[in-house]
Design a protein around this motif. Sequence first.
Motif, PDB file in Angstrom:
ATOM      1  N   TYR A 193     -30.182  -9.294 -23.242  1.00  0.00           N
ATOM      2  CA  TYR A 193     -28.780  -9.900 -22.880  1.00  0.00           C
ATOM      3  C   TYR A 193     -28.338  -9.477 -21.376  1.00  0.00           C
ATOM      4  CZ  TYR A 193     -28.501  -9.979 -27.738  1.00  0.00           C
ATOM      5  OH  TYR A 193     -28.963 -10.209 -29.436  1.00  0.00           O
ATOM      6  N   LEU A 195     -26.149  -8.456 -19.408  1.00  0.00           N
ATOM      7  CA  LEU A 195     -25.012  -7.733 -19.842  1.00  0.00           C
ATOM      8  C   LEU A 195     -24.270  -7.690 -18.394  1.00  0.00           C
ATOM      9  CD1 LEU A 195     -25.912  -5.460 -22.509  1.00  0.00           C
ATOM     10  CD2 LEU A 195     -24.290  -7.148 -22.641  1.00  0.00           C
ATOM     11  N   TRP A 444     -14.480  -8.641 -30.169  1.00  0.00           N
ATOM     12  CA  TRP A 444     -15.776  -7.956 -30.540  1.00  0.00           C
ATOM     13  C   TRP A 444     -16.617  -7.420 -29.626  1.00  0.00           C
ATOM     14  CZ3 TRP A 444     -16.971 -13.189 -33.348  1.00  0.00           C
ATOM     15  CH2 TRP A 444     -16.261 -13.351 -34.629  1.00  0.00           C
ATOM     16  N   LEU A 445     -16.705  -8.100 -28.507  1.00  0.00           N
ATOM     17  CA  LEU A 445     -17.664  -7.591 -27.554  1.00  0.00           C
ATOM     18  C   LEU A 445     -16.885  -6.256 -27.082  1.00  0.00           C
ATOM     19  CD1 LEU A 445     -19.941  -7.910 -25.405  1.00  0.00           C
ATOM     20  CD2 LEU A 445     -17.850  -8.767 -23.816  1.00  0.00           C
ATOM     21  N   ALA A 448     -17.504  -3.369 -29.123  1.00  0.00           N
ATOM     22  CA  ALA A 448     -18.894  -3.319 -29.450  1.00  0.00           C
ATOM     23  C   ALA A 448     -19.119  -1.858 -28.063  1.00  0.00           C
ATOM     24  CB  ALA A 448     -19.966  -4.277 -29.043  1.00  0.00           C
ATOM     25  N   PHE A 449     -18.472  -2.304 -26.960  1.00  0.00           N
ATOM     26  CA  PHE A 449     -18.689  -1.197 -25.973  1.00  0.00           C
ATOM     27  C   PHE A 449     -17.968  -0.070 -26.375  1.00  0.00           C
ATOM     28  CE2 PHE A 449     -21.367  -2.785 -22.284  1.00  0.00           C
ATOM     29  CZ  PHE A 449     -21.720  -3.865 -22.969  1.00  0.00           C
TER      30      PHE A 449
ATOM     31  N   THR B 175     -20.898 -19.371 -33.500  1.00  0.00           N
ATOM     32  CA  THR B 175     -21.150 -17.921 -33.701  1.00  0.00           C
ATOM     33  C   THR B 175     -22.068 -17.647 -35.089  1.00  0.00           C
ATOM     34  OG1 THR B 175     -19.197 -16.919 -34.962  1.00  0.00           O
ATOM     35  CG2 THR B 175     -19.127 -17.462 -32.320  1.00  0.00           C
ATOM     36  N   ARG B 177     -21.030 -15.973 -37.224  1.00  0.00           N
ATOM     37  CA  ARG B 177     -19.745 -15.941 -38.468  1.00  0.00           C
ATOM     38  C   ARG B 177     -19.579 -17.246 -38.808  1.00  0.00           C
ATOM     39  NH1 ARG B 177     -18.383 -11.189 -35.319  1.00  0.00           N
ATOM     40  NH2 ARG B 177     -17.471  -9.379 -36.686  1.00  0.00           N
ATOM     41  N   THR B 205     -29.739 -15.114 -30.955  1.00  0.00           N
ATOM     42  CA  THR B 205     -29.312 -14.122 -31.531  1.00  0.00           C
ATOM     43  C   THR B 205     -27.811 -14.038 -31.631  1.00  0.00           C
ATOM     44  OG1 THR B 205     -29.728 -12.563 -29.713  1.00  0.00           O
ATOM     45  CG2 THR B 205     -31.339 -12.793 -31.195  1.00  0.00           C
ATOM     46  N   LEU B 206     -27.223 -14.745 -30.715  1.00  0.00           N
ATOM     47  CA  LEU B 206     -25.670 -14.679 -30.593  1.00  0.00           C
ATOM     48  C   LEU B 206     -25.080 -16.156 -31.150  1.00  0.00           C
ATOM     49  CD1 LEU B 206     -25.134 -12.939 -27.234  1.00  0.00           C
ATOM     50  CD2 LEU B 206     -25.610 -11.841 -29.394  1.00  0.00           C
ATOM     51  N   LEU B 445     -23.951  -5.278 -28.655  1.00  0.00           N
ATOM     52  CA  LEU B 445     -23.510  -6.648 -28.347  1.00  0.00           C
ATOM     53  C   LEU B 445     -23.956  -7.420 -29.600  1.00  0.00           C
ATOM     54  CD1 LEU B 445     -22.235  -8.580 -26.301  1.00  0.00           C
ATOM     55  CD2 LEU B 445     -24.486  -9.104 -25.892  1.00  0.00           C
ATOM     56  N   ARG B 446     -25.183  -7.421 -30.060  1.00  0.00           N
ATOM     57  CA  ARG B 446     -25.763  -8.246 -30.946  1.00  0.00           C
ATOM     58  C   ARG B 446     -25.234  -8.001 -32.388  1.00  0.00           C
ATOM     59  NH1 ARG B 446     -32.208  -8.899 -31.967  1.00  0.00           N
ATOM     60  NH2 ARG B 446     -32.015 -10.628 -33.440  1.00  0.00           N
ATOM     61  N   ALA B 448     -21.880  -7.005 -32.540  1.00  0.00           N
ATOM     62  CA  ALA B 448     -20.346  -7.664 -32.339  1.00  0.00           C
ATOM     63  C   ALA B 448     -20.544  -9.084 -32.821  1.00  0.00           C
ATOM     64  CB  ALA B 448     -20.137  -7.293 -31.110  1.00  0.00           C
ATOM     65  N   PHE B 449     -21.590  -9.756 -32.432  1.00  0.00           N
ATOM     66  CA  PHE B 449     -21.546 -11.060 -32.683  1.00  0.00           C
ATOM     67  C   PHE B 449     -22.138 -11.289 -34.066  1.00  0.00           C
ATOM     68  CE2 PHE B 449     -20.742 -14.216 -29.275  1.00  0.00           C
ATOM     69  CZ  PHE B 449     -20.772 -13.135 -27.958  1.00  0.00           C
TER      70      PHE B 449
END
Lengths: 489, 489
Positions: A193, A195, A444-445, A448-449, B175, B177, B205-206, B445-446, B448-449
């Motif tokens: 990714y 980032l 969400w992002l 995640a962090f 997404t 979801r 993947t996202l 990150l992954r 989170a999505f």
Amino acid sequence: MSAPVDPGTLVPQLRAICGDDGVITDIAQRRTYESDGLTYHAAVPGVVVLPTTTAQVAEVVRLCAAHGVPFVPRGSGTGLSGGALPRPDGVLIVTSRMRRILEVDIAARCAVVEPGVINLDVTRAAAPHGYYYAPDPSSQQVCSVGGNVAENSGGAHCLKHGFTVNHVLGLEIVTPRGEIVELGGKASEAPGYDLIGAFIGSEGTLGIATKITVRLLRAPEKVRTLLAAFPGMDDGGRAVSAIIAAGVLPSAIEMMDALAIEAAEAAVRCGYPSGAGAVLIVELDGPAADVDAQFEEVAALCRAAGAFELRSASDPDERARIWKGRKSAFAAVGRISPAYIVQDGVVPRTALPEVLARIAELSARSGIRVANVFHAGDGNLHPLVLFDDSLPGAAERAAEVSGAILDLCIEHGGSITGEHGVGVDKACHMPEMFTPEDLETMAWLRAAFDPDGIANPEKLLPTPRLCGERPGVRTGVHPLVASGKAELF
Amino acid sequence: MSAPVDPGTLVPQLRAICGDDGVITDIAQRRTYESDGLTYHAAVPGVVVLPTTTAQVAEVVRLCAAHGVPFVPRGSGTGLSGGALPRPDGVLIVTSRMRRILEVDIAARCAVVEPGVINLDVTRAAAPHGYYYAPDPSSQQVCSVGGNVAENSGGAHCLKHGFTVNHVLGLEIVTPRGEIVELGGKASEAPGYDLIGAFIGSEGTLGIATKITVRLLRAPEKVRTLLAAFPGMDDGGRAVSAIIAAGVLPSAIEMMDALAIEAAEAAVRCGYPSGAGAVLIVELDGPAADVDAQFEEVAALCRAAGAFELRSASDPDERARIWKGRKSAFAAVGRISPAYIVQDGVVPRTALPEVLARIAELSARSGIRVANVFHAGDGNLHPLVLFDDSLPGAAERAAEVSGAILDLCIEHGGSITGEHGVGVDKACHMPEMFTPEDLETMAWLRAAFDPDGIANPEKLLPTPRLCGERPGVRTGVHPLVASGKAELF
């Protein structure tokens, strides 16, 4: 994570990490950090730390995480949206002592710097080799590269050269969990990714950049600057469209209206053509042959759009004279108005004439003067909404006009900020631009962090508690009263 | 989410969403989707769906999410790292029926397209207006823009013009979801996290891009192409360094070694200068005056670096003749070797001479021939490791050499993939390039999505189960046996 503790209780451990001189507890000293360039908001930080290494930053963050204490990162504190507004219940992590240029690698056309390095110092280090660092926010003499990363800063020349995100090749960051992570690097493409893109512009909510690898560009062979004076804004706007439509890509296209010109004249005697309803500053850079050919084309297009006077500059002194009025414009407005709000919004370039006409209507209807000084080439407006803060209700009326301008930007498919960021200033406006699904995806992002929500909380994304407190979203706009900091804008 | 079900049980609901002709269950038809351009891996998808709208994509994804069924997105299936490898326990979502160009907005210099639109069709739609879409993977006649977004595709001209990520202004995505989210848009800058950057190159993947706003560039006034022949690779490498050091930025700098030239000659009689140990193809685009001046400079630098023959082309036919050998090189290698692996790695440009010398050593020591055809300007190597698949153990030895080349890339600060992606092919190599903290950050990150892990599972990031099965990471390299698909590379 246990229940949050008072950040004061962490002082002994913070001193062990950063040294005695790297921790500020004295109230008078802490107060000097109470706001950034958005002076309307202020708060005294619980503790201030001044780490000198990545390891120290990571240890401070891990300590905060272990005790549920929020932290706020801060570079030079020149941000205009309150991204570095401190918290009494938190630790302010100031990067100003991380100021080493670690490497200037001309063969790979990049430099590796610490986050506290001043923007202009990167160019100063590269200049002897014939290179420079392109992003040039107006505050480049004082703002830090780390702050530029947090805000994805632009500048007058981002029309051609792009924003900070277009010039960062690699980052070392400390995540809100206190982990040290590498994103990107000198090689052109990395798997996984991207980032770097997500981190740049994340306003300290995803962690702290501790090492930044920036791209260096070769200094252009030639730079030429054109000043064109038009009877009205419409004429200037037509010239901008014509230049872009002709396929010319100037490094900058800046526009000022009559009120902004009047202010600049009063402040610095810039000597722009009298009677101008609008001036355009167009700068071209590149190979000499190219620049000269394009210059003639731009000049012809300006004339065709109604310019009544053109001035040309190619040496640094002449160019500085043309830029003087533009660069002083924000501060200059202080000469013609006791207070003003600097708004920052974006519209698609094609919507500029329409939006400018609507702003003029708004101003006429409300009796509130609005001066326009902006990056016309990329549709980044900086309307200055003038008011007299000694009159009751004037600030509120100005805030209303300023907010209505943002509405116009959104209505026309634009954005609530071009380069000043969201910070605390515009967090409550995010729902006007994004759907709940869009915002949820960002949340969400963030989670995640930062699962515990300790990294610059209540900035960037709307916080229901804060935005809900207000009767309407729009009243959340706060005027930036131009004070001594105006020359930084 | 309940326990995963067999995707076959979802067929009635999938038919209700996509229509009877939008769902493929027949085994023979499903088998046509069993691999993408990475033909070594194959699996028959549980069900194949061919949605025609964003709403259908979202409904299919929501159905998968509700039943814990994994999905794999697929564009044209030309990817070279197995990113679109289907799963017997999953739904393959093919975007090839979402092929409308929704808008060509010349005033805003962009186009809005559906994900199944073929890359070259964007340029075809923009060409009448004098514009084009810059990213040009070699497969541009067949690959889809959605696939380019998933892989962040490059092409020969990404040296100057950048990768897909540099040309996408906005995305509508579904997404994992099943939510429909907008990222970016036509305006130059958006607040909040730049999720466009994170999404592009995320290999499905996202989520799935369902609408893509791409930047259009004005077609250059002039394009000139230079073919320079050198005695050896070293000389060619020196020329590349000299061109970049001189501050010239060609749109492409491609290099081929003697073995690749031999193959191209055998296949298409490209007529490159005989006796060349290396050829360089340098292309310049831009304003005519600029291109002509830079062309002379590049030619002089090539001569100074030892070029013994130069050819110049500026009309499309002449240029096509020069490019013919380069463009056919991958397929051509089939003429001189029954099988080969196409490797894809990156090194910082400054490390090119050293790495090329080390590859030559590797080849000499192992007795395995390696042909080099690559994007020299940005250090993106595509070594072709030749072997005879009828000899026992030959594929394994070739895979070892191919793997050792990746090691060299990593050792020199480069990357395990330049433009072909990670997919299933290189997921197990990710830990060689990233620390556990780096990978953990990507995994956050992954998650989170995609909290349930249903979006293209086991691609991109290493899966302990899969990577652990192998005695060593390196043996996970699989040869791509060039077959009928070689002309796509």
